[in-house]
Write an enzyme that holds these catalytic residues in place. Structure first.
Site, PDB file in Angstrom:
ATOM      1  N   GLU A 140      46.412 -96.075  79.260  1.00  0.00           N
ATOM      2  CA  GLU A 140      46.575 -97.833  79.707  1.00  0.00           C
ATOM      3  C   GLU A 140      46.387 -98.103  80.689  1.00  0.00           C
ATOM      4  OE1 GLU A 140      48.374-100.617  79.469  1.00  0.00           O
ATOM      5  OE2 GLU A 140      50.097-100.153  79.773  1.00  0.00           O
ATOM      6  N   HIS A 190      53.150 -96.945  72.516  1.00  0.00           N
ATOM      7  CA  HIS A 190      54.629 -95.749  72.353  1.00  0.00           C
ATOM      8  C   HIS A 190      55.510 -96.419  72.530  1.00  0.00           C
ATOM      9  CE1 HIS A 190      55.111 -96.773  76.952  1.00  0.00           C
ATOM     10  NE2 HIS A 190      54.164 -96.463  76.512  1.00  0.00           N
TER      11      HIS A 190
END
Length: 144
Positions: free
Chosen positions: A79, A9
């Protein structure tokens, strides 16, 4: 055989300040949005047999701005869970534990290296058969 394309990202306020961000769901900064739009030019004309993304806003917005159509949101792409280290920098953590290394120690109250490895092995197991058909994109995070 196709390629496995890994996309991280764009920038968030916490990534810009080097703070570990897992479950805290942050928007992209203006620069993070710019980074994702730059990626769109790189990806233009590429065909993907599957695009999977982390459910975090920063990953989904990156995919959108990069011109990708997400086929599925995959919880296994989130994550690394930083547990008690969420929001802290490595420099700050080293004040408490000078020898800490995420790759060998994991995070107290979060995931161990074995747990994150197992989770991501599940993703790879699901997408490996698709590579015979072409390229797969995974939109996620730095430590996953």
């Amino acid at each position: 055989m196709g390629e496995l394309l890994l996309i991280r990202h764009g920038e968030t306020t916490w990534s810009a300040s080097r703070r570990h961000t897992s479950y805290t769901d942050l928007e992209l900064t203006a620069d993070g949005e710019r980074q994702a739009r730059v990626l769109a030019a790189f990806l233009a004309g590429r065909r993907f047999v599957k695009v999977l993304a982390s459910p975090r806003v920063r990953a989904l917005r990156t995919a959108q701005l990069a011109g990708l159509t997400v086929d599925a949101v995959d919880e296994d792409l989130v994550e690394w869970n930083y547990g008690e280290y969420e929001g802290r920098t490595t420099v700050d953590i080293h004040q408490d534990d000078p020898h800490w290394n995420i790759w060998t120690d994991g995070c107290p109250g979060g995931e161990s290296p074995g747990q994150i490895g197992e989770r991501l092995d599940h993703v790879l197991g699901r997408v490996a058969p698709l590579l015979d058909q072409g390229t797969v994109a995974l939109v996620g995070h730095a430590h996953s």
